[in-house]
Structures are given as C-alpha cells and as structure tokens.
Scaffold this active site. Sequence first.
Site, PDB file in Angstrom:
ATOM      1  N   HIS A 138       0.827  -1.217   0.000  1.00  0.00           N
ATOM      2  CA  HIS A 138       0.000   0.000   0.000  1.00  0.00           C
ATOM      3  C   HIS A 138       0.855   1.258   0.000  1.00  0.00           C
ATOM      4  CE1 HIS A 138      -3.662  -2.365   1.711  1.00  0.00           C
ATOM      5  NE2 HIS A 138      -3.458  -2.577   0.413  1.00  0.00           N
TER       6      HIS A 138
ATOM      7  N   CYS B 284       5.569  21.617 -12.659  1.00  0.00           N
ATOM      8  CA  CYS B 284       4.618  21.442 -13.781  1.00  0.00           C
ATOM      9  C   CYS B 284       3.225  21.910 -13.372  1.00  0.00           C
ATOM     10  CB  CYS B 284       4.565  19.960 -14.185  1.00  0.00           C
ATOM     11  SG  CYS B 284       3.522  18.961 -13.087  1.00  0.00           S
TER      12      CYS B 284
END
Length: 237
Positions: free
Chosen positions: A104, A140
């Site tokens: 996980h 970005c």
Amino acid sequence: MRVTVFSGAGISAESGVPTFRDAETGLWAKVDPYEISSSEGWRAHPDKVWAWYLWRHHMMGAVAPNEGHRAVAAWEDHAEVHVVTQNVDNLHERAGSRNVHHVHGSLFEFHCDRCGTEYAGPIPDMPEPVESVQPPRCVCGGLIRPNVVWFGEPLPDDAWEQSLEAVVHADLLVVVGTSSVVYPAAGLPELAVAHGTPVIEVNPEPTPLSASATVSLREKAASALPGLLQRLPSLFD
Ligand code: BV8
Ligand code: ZN
C-alpha cells in the site's frame, strides 16, 4: 526455511501508531476513510488529505519499532524472511528487516500527482492534526502527494509481484495485525491457504481469515512474535 510475514496496522499499534478500524483509537473513527484515503478525496479536497497525511507522517517519525517488529527482523538469522506489509510506516525497516514489500505504498516517499516526478523537497512537521494544509506544487503545476495507495488505486506492480512470490514460495506465512478486509492484499493469505502453506494468524481479535488459518493466536504482536518460531513444533503438533 522461508518465512513470509504479512503485516497490517496492528503490528505498529504497540509502537503507538493508531490502527484504522479499532473503534476507540482507530484514526478512521474520526475521519471517513473513503473521504481521506481515496483518489476521489484527494481530487475533492487535497488540502484536507495533505493535512491528515502530514500528521500521520509526523506521528510515524516520532514512534519506534516494538518487540514485534524486532522479532521479525531477528528471524533473518534463522530463515529467509520476506515482509509483505500494508503499513505505510517504516518501522519494519527501522527494526532491521531487509526484504520489505509495501503493497500500500509508503508515507516516506512523495511524488507529483500530474507528472509523477519524485518530490525530495521539505515536508513540514505537523505535531497536531489540523483541518487543512495546501500541498506543495510541482514545477509542472501538479500537486505533491504521498506515495501511498488510495482506495480505488492499483497496487504498485513491483511490490505486488514480489509479494506474490514471497507468499507462493513461503514454507510458513505469519499474518499479524490485519483485519483482512482490504483487497487485493487480503487475498494473499487466502492464496497461501489454497497452496496448503501453514498460516499462523496473530491477532487479539478474530478476523475473516481466522477460520481458514492453520493456527489463529488471540495474542498481541509484541508478545507473540518474539517466541513464535520456538513454539512452532507445539503449534503444529
Ligand atoms: C483496488 C492507504 C483496483 C494508505 C489503504 C467492495 C468489496 C471488496 C473490495 C472492494 C469493494 N469496494 C472497493 C473495493 C476495493 C478496495 C477494498 O478492498 N475495500 C474494502 C475496504 C472493502 N480496495 C482498493 O480500493 C484497492 N485498490 O482495488 O484497485 C484497481 C485496479 C486497477 C486499476 C484501478 C483500480 C486499494 C486498497 C488500498 C487502500 N489504501 N491505505 C494509508 O493511508 O495507510 S488501506 C488501509 O487499510 C491501510 O493501508 C491498511 O493497511 C489497510 C488494512 O487495514 P489493517 O492494516 O488491517 O488495519 P485495521 O485497523 O483494519 O486492522 C488492525 C488489526 O490489528 C485488527 O484486526 C486488530 O484486531 C489488530 N490488532 C490491534 N492491535 C494489535 C493487533 N494485532 C496484533 N497486535 C496488536 N497489538
Ligand atoms: Zn509535476
């Protein structure tokens, strides 16, 4: 001898890390898990999700491995040990385990949710849980998120492949501290059972796995794990 350990939040409970589903202490008693640990939750309110993970990041850095983590690491002196963990803390590694597979993900790695670039910038310390903190932005324009697997997201291929190998080739599977309800991870002990591999469950409470485990010990991790390998003959006779 090849021993695989499949661990969940319960192995870190005695280190002081709250589990998810234990009502009185479970983190999710206070927040809605699907709200705070899902890709929808991240899209809807990244600031709430980021604040919650910052607090958990602080908490996991502030605690130490317990006797259960240390016992699993010590087993490497006697056997080939793989640890498949659902936990996003780094307590198995800090106890000395070398083959740890995080199905996980991990709360100690971060990346941009748009371009995927790894984030190595500062992570603010958050000693108290607060409602909302704006996550940092990538160049970005994307948002920085933890490398954890949220509900609705696929598990990391490499960790999953390595975990399947570790379960299929195990001579013994020890399942400790998991409620065995989250899939596909909860399918791993079922695979071992189907393979005829001996499965020992260590959990103070019964779980959906208890009936099919070879042995289900109603014990806590920190007390059961240190002496577990020595007890094997009596457990299986
Ligand atoms: C996926 C994030 C597909 C990181 C987590 C309906 C039916 C079946 C399945 C589903 C369904 N609807 C949706 C699904 C799938 C879903 C799922 O399984 N939901 C369940 C809840 C019904 N699964 C997913 O979404 C997975 N992804 O399927 O993707 C896909 C494929 C391709 C392309 C796109 C999509 C993703 C699952 C991962 C979710 N992320 N966490 C974080 O924040 O930590 S899950 C979360 O639960 C934690 O990671 C934790 O690891 C996991 C399991 O919890 P446990 O570790 O078991 O902890 P818990 O509190 O539950 O239990 C603690 C236990 O310890 C108890 O039993 C207690 O008795 C015991 N204990 C306490 N003290 C001690 C102790 N034991 C020993 N010693 C002690 N001292
Ligand atoms: Zn980016």
